[in-house]
Structures are given as structure tokens and as C-alpha cells.
Design a protein around this motif. Structure first.
Motif, PDB file in Angstrom:
ATOM      1  N   GLY A   1       0.797  -1.226   0.000  1.00 22.25           N
ATOM      2  CA  GLY A   1       0.000   0.000   0.000  1.00 22.25           C
ATOM      3  C   GLY A   1       0.829   1.276   0.000  1.00 22.25           C
ATOM      4  O   GLY A   1       0.328   2.345   0.331  1.00 22.25           O
ATOM      5  N   LEU A   2       2.095   1.178  -0.403  1.00 27.30           N
ATOM      6  CA  LEU A   2       2.967   2.354  -0.423  1.00 27.30           C
ATOM      7  C   LEU A   2       3.078   2.961  -1.810  1.00 27.30           C
ATOM      8  O   LEU A   2       3.401   4.140  -1.947  1.00 27.30           O
ATOM      9  CB  LEU A   2       4.364   1.980   0.095  1.00 27.30           C
ATOM     10  N   VAL A   3       2.826   2.159  -2.843  1.00 32.67           N
ATOM     11  CA  VAL A   3       2.931   2.614  -4.230  1.00 32.67           C
ATOM     12  C   VAL A   3       1.638   2.264  -4.960  1.00 32.67           C
ATOM     13  O   VAL A   3       1.059   1.195  -4.739  1.00 32.67           O
ATOM     14  CB  VAL A   3       4.145   1.954  -4.933  1.00 32.67           C
ATOM     15  N   LEU A   4       1.221   3.163  -5.809  1.00 35.43           N
ATOM     16  CA  LEU A   4       0.047   2.938  -6.659  1.00 35.43           C
ATOM     17  C   LEU A   4       0.523   2.783  -8.090  1.00 35.43           C
ATOM     18  O   LEU A   4       1.261   3.626  -8.603  1.00 35.43           O
ATOM     19  CB  LEU A   4      -0.924   4.121  -6.555  1.00 35.43           C
ATOM     20  N   ARG A   5       0.106   1.711  -8.730  1.00 36.87           N
ATOM     21  CA  ARG A   5       0.435   1.438 -10.136  1.00 36.87           C
ATOM     22  C   ARG A   5      -0.794   1.766 -10.960  1.00 36.87           C
ATOM     23  O   ARG A   5      -1.876   1.246 -10.705  1.00 36.87           O
ATOM     24  CB  ARG A   5       0.813  -0.025 -10.297  1.00 36.87           C
ATOM     25  N   THR A   6      -0.617   2.647 -11.954  1.00 33.94           N
ATOM     26  CA  THR A   6      -1.733   3.038 -12.811  1.00 33.94           C
ATOM     27  C   THR A   6      -1.414   2.652 -14.247  1.00 33.94           C
ATOM     28  O   THR A   6      -0.363   3.025 -14.773  1.00 33.94           O
ATOM     29  CB  THR A   6      -1.980   4.560 -12.739  1.00 33.94           C
ATOM     30  N   VAL A   7      -2.333   1.896 -14.860  1.00 28.86           N
ATOM     31  CA  VAL A   7      -2.196   1.492 -16.251  1.00 28.86           C
ATOM     32  C   VAL A   7      -3.158   2.342 -17.071  1.00 28.86           C
ATOM     33  O   VAL A   7      -4.356   2.396 -16.774  1.00 28.86           O
ATOM     34  CB  VAL A   7      -2.520  -0.007 -16.444  1.00 28.86           C
ATOM     35  N   TYR A   8      -2.630   3.020 -18.094  1.00 33.09           N
ATOM     36  CA  TYR A   8      -3.450   3.861 -18.964  1.00 33.09           C
ATOM     37  C   TYR A   8      -3.814   3.082 -20.216  1.00 33.09           C
ATOM     38  O   TYR A   8      -2.973   2.386 -20.790  1.00 33.09           O
ATOM     39  CB  TYR A   8      -2.696   5.145 -19.316  1.00 33.09           C
TER      40      TYR A   8
ATOM     41  N   ASP B   1       2.335   4.050 -14.897  1.00 32.06           N
ATOM     42  CA  ASP B   1       3.180   4.862 -14.024  1.00 32.06           C
ATOM     43  C   ASP B   1       2.989   4.435 -12.582  1.00 32.06           C
ATOM     44  O   ASP B   1       2.062   3.723 -12.232  1.00 32.06           O
ATOM     45  CB  ASP B   1       2.987   6.371 -14.230  1.00 32.06           C
ATOM     46  N   TYR B   2       3.945   4.850 -11.777  1.00 32.26           N
ATOM     47  CA  TYR B   2       3.973   4.520 -10.359  1.00 32.26           C
ATOM     48  C   TYR B   2       4.037   5.812  -9.580  1.00 32.26           C
ATOM     49  O   TYR B   2       4.731   6.751  -9.964  1.00 32.26           O
ATOM     50  CB  TYR B   2       5.207   3.656 -10.032  1.00 32.26           C
ATOM     51  N   ARG B   3       3.296   5.856  -8.488  1.00 35.35           N
ATOM     52  CA  ARG B   3       3.305   7.021  -7.604  1.00 35.35           C
ATOM     53  C   ARG B   3       3.127   6.547  -6.175  1.00 35.35           C
ATOM     54  O   ARG B   3       2.637   5.453  -5.948  1.00 35.35           O
ATOM     55  CB  ARG B   3       2.227   8.023  -7.995  1.00 35.35           C
ATOM     56  N   LEU B   4       3.553   7.365  -5.250  1.00 35.97           N
ATOM     57  CA  LEU B   4       3.390   7.025  -3.844  1.00 35.97           C
ATOM     58  C   LEU B   4       1.935   7.220  -3.434  1.00 35.97           C
ATOM     59  O   LEU B   4       1.282   8.172  -3.864  1.00 35.97           O
ATOM     60  CB  LEU B   4       4.280   7.897  -2.964  1.00 35.97           C
ATOM     61  N   THR B   5       1.445   6.337  -2.613  1.00 34.29           N
ATOM     62  CA  THR B   5       0.135   6.528  -2.003  1.00 34.29           C
ATOM     63  C   THR B   5       0.311   7.525  -0.856  1.00 34.29           C
ATOM     64  O   THR B   5       1.424   7.952  -0.545  1.00 34.29           O
ATOM     65  CB  THR B   5      -0.394   5.197  -1.434  1.00 34.29           C
ATOM     66  N   GLU B   6      -0.766   7.851  -0.204  1.00 37.86           N
ATOM     67  CA  GLU B   6      -0.688   8.744   0.954  1.00 37.86           C
ATOM     68  C   GLU B   6       0.199   8.131   2.046  1.00 37.86           C
ATOM     69  O   GLU B   6       1.016   8.827   2.657  1.00 37.86           O
ATOM     70  CB  GLU B   6      -2.098   9.010   1.494  1.00 37.86           C
TER      71      GLU B   6
ATOM     72  N   SER C   1       3.824   9.554   3.335  1.00 42.56           N
ATOM     73  CA  SER C   1       4.080   9.869   4.743  1.00 42.56           C
ATOM     74  C   SER C   1       5.410   9.282   5.221  1.00 42.56           C
ATOM     75  O   SER C   1       5.934   9.686   6.259  1.00 42.56           O
ATOM     76  CB  SER C   1       2.937   9.357   5.628  1.00 42.56           C
ATOM     77  N   LEU C   2       5.957   8.376   4.456  1.00 35.36           N
ATOM     78  CA  LEU C   2       7.230   7.743   4.786  1.00 35.36           C
ATOM     79  C   LEU C   2       8.426   8.511   4.228  1.00 35.36           C
ATOM     80  O   LEU C   2       9.551   8.330   4.689  1.00 35.36           O
ATOM     81  CB  LEU C   2       7.204   6.314   4.220  1.00 35.36           C
ATOM     82  N   THR C   3       8.198   9.390   3.270  1.00 34.14           N
ATOM     83  CA  THR C   3       9.316   9.993   2.539  1.00 34.14           C
ATOM     84  C   THR C   3      10.242  10.821   3.417  1.00 34.14           C
ATOM     85  O   THR C   3      11.448  10.814   3.202  1.00 34.14           O
ATOM     86  CB  THR C   3       8.838  10.851   1.352  1.00 34.14           C
ATOM     87  N   HIS C   4       9.715  11.537   4.391  1.00 34.88           N
ATOM     88  CA  HIS C   4      10.619  12.362   5.214  1.00 34.88           C
ATOM     89  C   HIS C   4      11.581  11.483   6.004  1.00 34.88           C
ATOM     90  O   HIS C   4      12.739  11.844   6.202  1.00 34.88           O
ATOM     91  CB  HIS C   4       9.832  13.309   6.125  1.00 34.88           C
ATOM     92  N   LEU C   5      11.128  10.300   6.417  1.00 40.57           N
ATOM     93  CA  LEU C   5      12.006   9.381   7.141  1.00 40.57           C
ATOM     94  C   LEU C   5      13.059   8.785   6.215  1.00 40.57           C
ATOM     95  O   LEU C   5      14.243   8.714   6.562  1.00 40.57           O
ATOM     96  CB  LEU C   5      11.187   8.253   7.774  1.00 40.57           C
ATOM     97  N   VAL C   6      12.638   8.356   5.040  1.00 40.85           N
ATOM     98  CA  VAL C   6      13.562   7.756   4.077  1.00 40.85           C
ATOM     99  C   VAL C   6      14.569   8.793   3.583  1.00 40.85           C
ATOM    100  O   VAL C   6      15.765   8.512   3.475  1.00 40.85           O
ATOM    101  CB  VAL C   6      12.773   7.122   2.906  1.00 40.85           C
ATOM    102  N   LYS C   7      14.093  10.006   3.308  1.00 40.42           N
ATOM    103  CA  LYS C   7      15.014  11.054   2.871  1.00 40.42           C
ATOM    104  C   LYS C   7      16.009  11.406   3.973  1.00 40.42           C
ATOM    105  O   LYS C   7      17.188  11.645   3.694  1.00 40.42           O
ATOM    106  CB  LYS C   7      14.249  12.297   2.423  1.00 40.42           C
TER     107      LYS C   7
END
Length: 143
Positions: free
Chosen positions: A83-90, A98-103, A107-113
Motif C-alpha cells: 500500500g505504499l505505491v500505486l500502479r496506474t495502467v493507462y 506509471d507509479y506514484r506514492l500513495t498517501e 508519509s514515509l518519505t521524510h524518514l527515508v530522505k
């Protein structure tokens, strides 16, 4: 495993739970599974790259030095399953994905960065410590 095999293994009987097992010797087993995912090197790099916005597969692969197509496929599938990445097929020919982060992923990005920044700031110190250790413990086999 065949070269085309990209199935995500899910562990014992495909259980999707993150509940602690309740065994006294494993009080952290529910946490360990999540940390194993978000803490592996490829997941961290994918999350950092996707924190800059949606990416198509090839652009993501080019941005992450050293990742194979198979490993990227496995990594984004695992992150999608968690549930961390959303895969969208057009619906285009050929299909665009394409791939994008879910909410939750965002919310994890500040920790990973922060971890990535810490790694960059301390890599020379760590390299020096490793060299010093290896000099003091020749043939230790620790890597």
C-alpha cells in the motif's frame, strides 16, 4: 526459478497479516516485516525517486543506478502490495504504466530522505571506520 518469474513470495501460506506472532522470543515480528520492506536498499531508492512525483517504469529504472528490470518489478510490486505505491495502467497502445506514492507511502518519505541524507553525510566516516576495523582485524571476513 525461471528467468521470467516475477511472482512476489509472501511467506508462510501467503498470510497478509502483520500481527505479532505472540511468541516470547519474537516480540517484534509484526514490526520486522514492515522494516524489512521499507529498509531494503531498492525500496528506499524507489521511495526517494517517487517522492519527486509519478514515474514511468523506464524512467524509474534509469534513475536508480544498478537496479535490474526484474528487481525493480519485484520492488514496485512489493511496495504496491504494502500500500505504499500505486500502479496506474493507462488504456493506450502500447499500454502506459506509471507509479506514484500513495498517501501512506508519501508519509514515509521524510524518514527515508532523512536516512538517505544521513548516509551521504556519514559515508566517508563509515568508510574510514571500516578500513580501520579491517586493519585491526585482518581476515575477519565481516563485510
Amino acid at each position: 526459478m525461471s528467468p521470467g518469474h516475477t511472482e512476489v513470495t509472501t511467506g508462510a501460506a501467503g498470510a497478509a497479516e502483520l500481527e505479532p506472532c505472540g511468541r516470547a522470543e519474537h516480540p517484534d515480528c509484526g514490526i520486522r516485516e514492515v522494516l524489512d520492506r521499507v529498509g531494503d536498499k531498492w525500496s528506499v531508492l524507489v521511495i526517494v525517486e517517487l517522492s519527486n512525483g509519478p514515474r514511468r517504469f523506464r524512467r524509474l529504472q534509469r534513475a536508480i543506478d544498478g537496479i535490474s528490470q526484474r528487481m525493480l518489478t519485484l520492488t514496485v510490486r512489493r511496495l504496491e502490495r504494502d500500500g505504499l505505491v500505486l500502479r496506474t495502467v493507462y488504456p493506450t497502445v502500447p499500454a502506459q504504466v506509471d507509479y506514484r506514492l500513495t498517501e501512506t507511502g508519501a508519509s514515509l518519505t521524510h524518514l527515508v530522505k532523512a536516512l538517505a541524507e544521513w548516509s551521504l553525510e556519514n559515508r566517508d566516516t563509515i568508510a574510514q571506520a571500516r578500513q580501520s576495523y579491517d586493519r585491526e582485524h585482518p581476515g575477519n571476513g565481516v563485510r
